[in-house]
Design a protein around this motif. Structure first.
Motif, PDB file in Angstrom:
ATOM      1  N   GLU A 235       0.829  -1.203   0.000  1.00  0.00           N
ATOM      2  CA  GLU A 235       0.000   0.000   0.000  1.00  0.00           C
ATOM      3  C   GLU A 235       0.865   1.257   0.000  1.00  0.00           C
ATOM      4  O   GLU A 235       0.595   2.219  -0.734  1.00  0.00           O
ATOM      5  CB  GLU A 235      -0.935   0.003   1.209  1.00  0.00           C
ATOM      6  N   ASN A 236       1.910   1.262   0.837  1.00  0.00           N
ATOM      7  CA  ASN A 236       2.803   2.420   0.870  1.00  0.00           C
ATOM      8  C   ASN A 236       3.506   2.617  -0.469  1.00  0.00           C
ATOM      9  O   ASN A 236       3.640   3.749  -0.950  1.00  0.00           O
ATOM     10  CB  ASN A 236       3.848   2.242   1.974  1.00  0.00           C
ATOM     11  N   LEU A 237       3.955   1.525  -1.077  1.00  0.00           N
ATOM     12  CA  LEU A 237       4.632   1.627  -2.362  1.00  0.00           C
ATOM     13  C   LEU A 237       3.680   2.146  -3.440  1.00  0.00           C
ATOM     14  O   LEU A 237       4.058   2.979  -4.274  1.00  0.00           O
ATOM     15  CB  LEU A 237       5.194   0.262  -2.760  1.00  0.00           C
ATOM     16  N   GLY A 238       2.440   1.673  -3.441  1.00  0.00           N
ATOM     17  CA  GLY A 238       1.467   2.168  -4.405  1.00  0.00           C
ATOM     18  C   GLY A 238       1.145   3.636  -4.200  1.00  0.00           C
ATOM     19  O   GLY A 238       1.018   4.402  -5.164  1.00  0.00           O
ATOM     20  N   GLY A 478      -4.487   0.235  -4.328  1.00  0.00           N
ATOM     21  CA  GLY A 478      -5.531   0.339  -3.315  1.00  0.00           C
ATOM     22  C   GLY A 478      -5.998   1.761  -3.104  1.00  0.00           C
ATOM     23  O   GLY A 478      -6.114   2.571  -4.036  1.00  0.00           O
ATOM     24  N   ASP A 479      -6.206   2.084  -1.831  1.00  0.00           N
ATOM     25  CA  ASP A 479      -6.847   3.359  -1.495  1.00  0.00           C
ATOM     26  C   ASP A 479      -5.970   4.570  -1.787  1.00  0.00           C
ATOM     27  O   ASP A 479      -6.485   5.669  -1.987  1.00  0.00           O
ATOM     28  CB  ASP A 479      -7.237   3.364  -0.012  1.00  0.00           C
ATOM     29  N   PHE A 481      -3.281   4.920  -4.227  1.00  0.00           N
ATOM     30  CA  PHE A 481      -2.669   5.144  -5.537  1.00  0.00           C
ATOM     31  C   PHE A 481      -3.410   6.207  -6.348  1.00  0.00           C
ATOM     32  O   PHE A 481      -2.817   7.208  -6.771  1.00  0.00           O
ATOM     33  CB  PHE A 481      -2.613   3.827  -6.308  1.00  0.00           C
ATOM     34  N   PHE A 482      -4.690   6.003  -6.586  1.00  0.00           N
ATOM     35  CA  PHE A 482      -5.423   6.914  -7.468  1.00  0.00           C
ATOM     36  C   PHE A 482      -5.619   8.305  -6.862  1.00  0.00           C
ATOM     37  O   PHE A 482      -5.516   9.302  -7.587  1.00  0.00           O
ATOM     38  CB  PHE A 482      -6.759   6.290  -7.872  1.00  0.00           C
ATOM     39  N   PRO A 483      -5.913   8.458  -5.571  1.00  0.00           N
ATOM     40  CA  PRO A 483      -5.961   9.828  -5.029  1.00  0.00           C
ATOM     41  C   PRO A 483      -4.647  10.582  -5.194  1.00  0.00           C
ATOM     42  O   PRO A 483      -4.645  11.778  -5.505  1.00  0.00           O
ATOM     43  CB  PRO A 483      -6.304   9.606  -3.548  1.00  0.00           C
ATOM     44  N   CYS A 484      -3.525   9.886  -5.001  1.00  0.00           N
ATOM     45  CA  CYS A 484      -2.233  10.558  -5.176  1.00  0.00           C
ATOM     46  C   CYS A 484      -1.959  10.839  -6.647  1.00  0.00           C
ATOM     47  O   CYS A 484      -1.379  11.873  -6.988  1.00  0.00           O
ATOM     48  CB  CYS A 484      -1.117   9.702  -4.582  1.00  0.00           C
ATOM     49  N   LEU A 485      -2.350   9.910  -7.537  1.00  0.00           N
ATOM     50  CA  LEU A 485      -2.130  10.100  -8.968  1.00  0.00           C
ATOM     51  C   LEU A 485      -2.948  11.268  -9.514  1.00  0.00           C
ATOM     52  O   LEU A 485      -2.456  12.058 -10.325  1.00  0.00           O
ATOM     53  CB  LEU A 485      -2.486   8.808  -9.715  1.00  0.00           C
TER      54      LEU A 485
END
Length: 680
Positions: A235-238, A478-479, A481-485
């Motif tokens: 999760e942290n890596l994503g 997961g939770d 990746f996409f918010p950060c992207l």
């Protein structure tokens, strides 16, 4: 008429039978009434069995007496969770037999730190009670530094050995018992294999060399945080990958927007930057994803052996202690361990209540330790007892809890009782003595539904040990990746570009103000300004009615476009900007501006209305209102400098036709020359 003679007994004896029957009935009633009271009192044998026990010193002395003389090792089976008791006992015999002295070794966590023990040390009392010469050792699990030893009738460096345990590099706080015993034997025998590999170096210097640097420590911590085998590593890596990818993609977009807005994009710059941005963004996701999938499965993703054991009957790795408890319990309703840091009062009466319960109930009162087969969890022990029993039985296990309270756990087999019901029943029981705790559990069992013959359900803790973290790819995307992207990464990029834009804007604003040193403009900045000015000029020409554009404006516009199409330095670009501005003024109908000269200090200031000295060059020259209002000594700061041939030069000092003709405003020869060169 005479009466008939009496034939019965005298009157005073007439009710004698009735009185006798009444006395017998009263005696029988008294006996029956007193029977429950008599049966409520436990027998002396029951009290002796359940409520009396030897002291720890007496218990260990008796255990040592049952071993061979001079070679006694007592290993408490409460360590069966971490050790093979039989193998550990053999290893300790092998080690201590090398000392050529009778040895008496006790391996047990009891008496220990739990509340209720009278003392933490019993070795001296054991030696006095046992009364035999030799070495006495008490080994405790969990701390290699809390060992005890004493010698009776011999000469061994016991005190030096105990002090040396704290400094021995071979030991740590959680060293195993056999490792600790080996160090003890070596130190008692006078052998110390630990030597300094380099006596010439001080210990402090070695410690400093072993200390990792700040960068190495940060990198190690970072790798630990993104370790795919960690509980939140994927999760942290994503999340980090999404942040980097979002930053790169947004940065490419901001760069294209800025270049287009500034009018400085090349022919292939936009598609080139777009391709590079997409490539970098894809690599920033593919690289970490490939690394994550290449790491072998392990750590948090694999179930430990203890987890597998807990989830399936008998729920313990080794059953040595469980089998021994079942053997000692036998058919009795209650078993109480000899070493018990709890008050035993009332347990005899509790045993009789267990026999009268509506369900077949058996209870055990035992001490626990984290090294035992159930890891000090009484519920696991209760279900292990039930798993090894063929009869229909319900087991109650009472153990020492926190703050001197007693905890109770329950498990059943063959009775069809839901384990969750038993868990809810015993969870809130915390009494001062085992007797009160077991009685509280017995009173609650009356309300627990049972269905003999129904298969037993799995205990509540079995599911807690079965954990499936899911595929790494799902955790990676997961939770976070996409918010950060889509949000966080672009936000950081926007903040960075906003800061850069603010700095550039501030620098430009300062340069345009009179309080700054001489205004400087590079060829790049002048090219951008010239392109923007000529584009605006072309748009105004296209919108102007046909035939209404002055011929002078057309000549200025043509000359500006010619300059931009040929190799030009900074002064040429400045001249093109002035020509385009003059043409725009003529197109807009501002005839005065299109005919007036421009400010000699800085042609970009616009038309000049007065004359004044600039001091950079001799003579009076046309100046704008703002430059004319300045004192003569302040005007040189307003003179525009351009970079020509690698040096910053005031444009007035360049002996070029642009400067001599005031950029085509005082002599049209400049414009004609430019146009003639185009025709040629």
């Amino acid at each position: 008429m005479p009466s008939s003679p009496r034939t019965g007994p005298p009157p005073r004896f007439a009710d004698l039978p009735i009185r006798a029957l009444a006395l017998c009935a009263a005696a029988v009633f008294a006996v029956l009434a007193g029977a429950p009271a008599a049966s409520a009192e436990p027998s002396p044998e029951s009290v002796e069995l359940y409520e009396s026990a030897p002291t720890p010193a007496e218990y260990y002395a008796d255990e040592l007496a049952e071993r061979p003389e001079g070679a006694a090792v007592v290993v408490d089976d409460v360590l069966a969770g971490d050790y093979d008791v039989a193998e550990l006992e053999e290893e300790l015999h092998r080690l201590f037999s090398s000392l050529d002295m009778p040895y008496h070794v006790i391996v047990s966590p009891f008496p220990g730190g739990q509340g209720g023990w009278d003392t933490d040390s019993v070795l001296a009392s054991v030696a006095d009670r046992f009364g035999r010469d030799g070495l006495y050792v008490h080994l405790r699990p969990g701390s290699a530094y809390s060992q005890e030893a004493r010698v009776r009738g011999g000469d061994l460096p016991v005190r030096d050995m105990l002090r040396g345990l704290y400094d021995d590099p071979r030991l740590s706080y959680d060293s195993r018992i056999d490792e600790t015993a080996q160090v003890i034997v070596e130190r008692l025998s006078g052998a110390d294999p630990v030597t300094d590999p380099d006596p010439g170096d001080s210990g402090d210097a070695g410690d400093e060399d072993d200390e990792p640097g700040a960068a190495a420590a940060f990198w190690e911590a970072f790798l630990d945080d993104v370790d795919p085998t960690d509980s939140v590593g994927a999760e942290n890596l994503g999340t980090l990958t999404g942040l980097v990818a979002g930053f790169l993609l947004a940065s490419g977009g901001f760069w294209i927007w800025w270049r287009v807005h500034e009018g400085r994009t090349g022919a292939f710059e936009v598609p080139g930057v777009l391709v590079v941005t997409l490539l970098l963004g894809g690599l920033s996701v593919a690289g970490p994803y490939a690394y994550m999938m290449s790491v072998p499965e392990g750590g948090f993703e694999t179930r430990a052996g203890s987890d597998e054991t807990r989830s399936e009957p008998p729920h313990v790795t080794r059953t040595d202690r469980v089998e021994r408890l079942l053997t000692e319990l036998g058919s009795a309703p209650l078993h109480v361990e000899p070493l018990l840091p709890m008050d035993r009062e009332g347990l005899a009466a509790t045993a009789e209540q267990l026999e009268q319960a509506r369900l077949p109930v058996r209870a055990l009162v035992v001490p626990m330790h984290r090294s035992d087969e159930s890891a000090a969890d009484p519920e696991v022990l209760a279900h292990a007892l039930a798993a090894l029993t063929d009869e229909e039985t319900l087991y109650l296990v009472a153990v020492p809890g926190f703050d001197g309270r007693v905890e109770v756990a329950a498990a059943s087999t063959g009775l069809g009782i839901d384990p969750y019901d038993l868990s809810r029943l015993t969870r809130g029981i915390e009494e001062a003595t085992p007797a009160l705790a077991l009685e509280a559990a017995l009173s609650g069992l009356a309300e627990v539904p049972s269905a003999p013959g129904r298969p037993d359900a799995a205990p509540p803790f079995a599911d807690s040990y079965v954990y499936d973290p899911g595929p790494r790819s799902e955790r990676f995307f997961g939770d976070g990746f996409f918010p950060c992207l889509l949000v966080v990464g672009p936000l950081f990029s926007g903040m960075l570009f906003g800061a850069v834009f603010l700095v550039v804007f501030s620098v430009r604003r300062v340069r345009r103000q009179g309080g700054s040193p001489r205004t400087r403009m590079s060829a790049r900045a002048l090219r951008k300004l010239a392109i923007a000015e000529t584009r605006a000029m072309v748009r105004e020409l296209e919108r102007a009615p046909e035939g209404l554009v002055p011929s002078a404006a057309m000549r200025d516009a043509d000359a500006a476009l010619v300059v931009l199409r040929r190799p030009a330095d900074a002064l040429d670009l400045l001249g093109a900007t002035v020509l385009a501005g003059r043409a725009r003024a003529a197109i807009a109908g501002d005839v005065q501006r299109s005919r007036r000269p421009v400010c000699s200090a800085n042609p970009l200031h616009g038309q000049a209305r007065r004359q004044g000295q600039v001091l950079v060059v001799p003579g009076r020259r046309p100046l704008c209102e703002a430059c004319t209002a300045l004192p003569d000594g302040d005007r040189p700061r307003r003179v525009l400098e351009v970079r020509v041939d690698g040096a910053w030069v005031p444009h007035l000092k360049l002996d070029r036709v642009w400067v001599r003709t005031n950029y085509g405003s005082t002599n049209r020869v400049l414009i004609d020359g430019i146009l003639e060169e185009r025709d040629a």
